[in-house]
Design an enzyme around this catalytic site. Structure first.
Site: not given
Ligand code: MG
Length: 264
Positions: A13, A15
């Site tokens: 992932d 952010d």
């Molecule tokens: Mg995230």
């Protein structure tokens, strides 16, 4: 962490896992350099539908994280691949930004304004009432409705702003139709990423900071999951967040250095 076997691939992932805003999270550059040195396959997997892979890779490089466009897997790319696979040569009415339009055109899908087979919707920060009305009209006339990602809010320089999921709430309310969801927590984005990675789910770890999206998507696709407490989930809230999401992470780590150390 002490898992029995090392993975042959990682789905990572962005952010809250590798950066906050424009600031790299401690250890992100070392993690990616280590994976490159060891030739462990990985992809950056993002629900963000607005940016092209080139833009995402540039942003990562500016923060000091090694990245190429080919390392990036967006919900828009997964949506385009899903449409092309489900309905070859489907005529598509898009509601979205450059990342979505780019993915649809790279998949060779014809973009139309009238009589589409499919309405595909992501975030569109220039959205007009006219375009909402057209999308609703198409869905009510029988076009299939596909949503790139269900995120209701997303972080910005001015605080949380409405995401693709909030725009979808309008379309769903007006059309009475629920969309096919592509992004996390759906398995569709993960299955697309696994295909690009060329790895089986059981050999792959998903690394992320959000139990309701990253960990749930890992579980839905049969990957192992590593929850990192650097973003949404923290030492204080992660148990509640996992419980709310109805899932459990295989490993919980406080920072990326723990992951680097584990690879040894
Ligand atoms: Mg995230």
């Amino acid at each position: 962490m002490s898992p029995a076997e090392k993975p042959s691939g990682l789905l990572i992932d962005l952010d809250g896992t590798l950066y906050h805003g424009n600031i790299m999270i401690e250890g992100a550059d070392s993690l990616i350099s280590m994976l490159r040195q060891r030739e462990i396959r990985y992809l950056f997997v993002t629900n963000n539908s607005s940016a092209t892979p080139e833009t995402v890779a540039n942003r990562l490089r500016e923060m000091g994280i090694p990245a190429e466009a080919d390392d990036v897997c967006t919900s828009s790319q997964a949506a385009a691949a899903y449409i092309a696979q489900e309905m070859n040569e489907a005529r598509v009415f898009p509601v979205g930004e450059a990342g979505l339009l780019d993915a649809l055109s790279k998949a060779g899908l014809p973009i139309v304004e009238d009589e589409p087979d499919i309405v595909v919707q992501g975030i569109d920060r220039q959205l007009t009432y006219e375009r909402i009305a057209a999308a609703v009209r198409h869905i009510r006339s029988g076009a299939r409705y596909i949503l790139t990602n269900p995120d209701v809010l997303l972080p910005s320089d001015t605080g949380l702003i409405p995401g693709a999921g909030s725009i979808s709430a309008i379309l769903q309310k007006a059309s009475g139709i629920s969309p096919t969801v592509i992004g996390k927590p759906s398995a569709i984005l993960m299955n697309y990423a696994l295909e690009r990675l060329g790895r089986k789910a059981e050999d792959v770890w998903v690394i992320g900071d959000n139990p309701a999206t990253d960990i749930a998507a890992a579980q839905a696709s049969g990957c192992r999951s590593v929850l990192v407490l650097t973003g949404l989930a923290t030492e204080a809230n992660y148990k509640d967040l996992l419980q709310q999401a109805g899932c459990s992470a295989d490993e919980i780590i406080t920072d990326l250095h723990q992951l680097i150390r584990w690879f040894g």
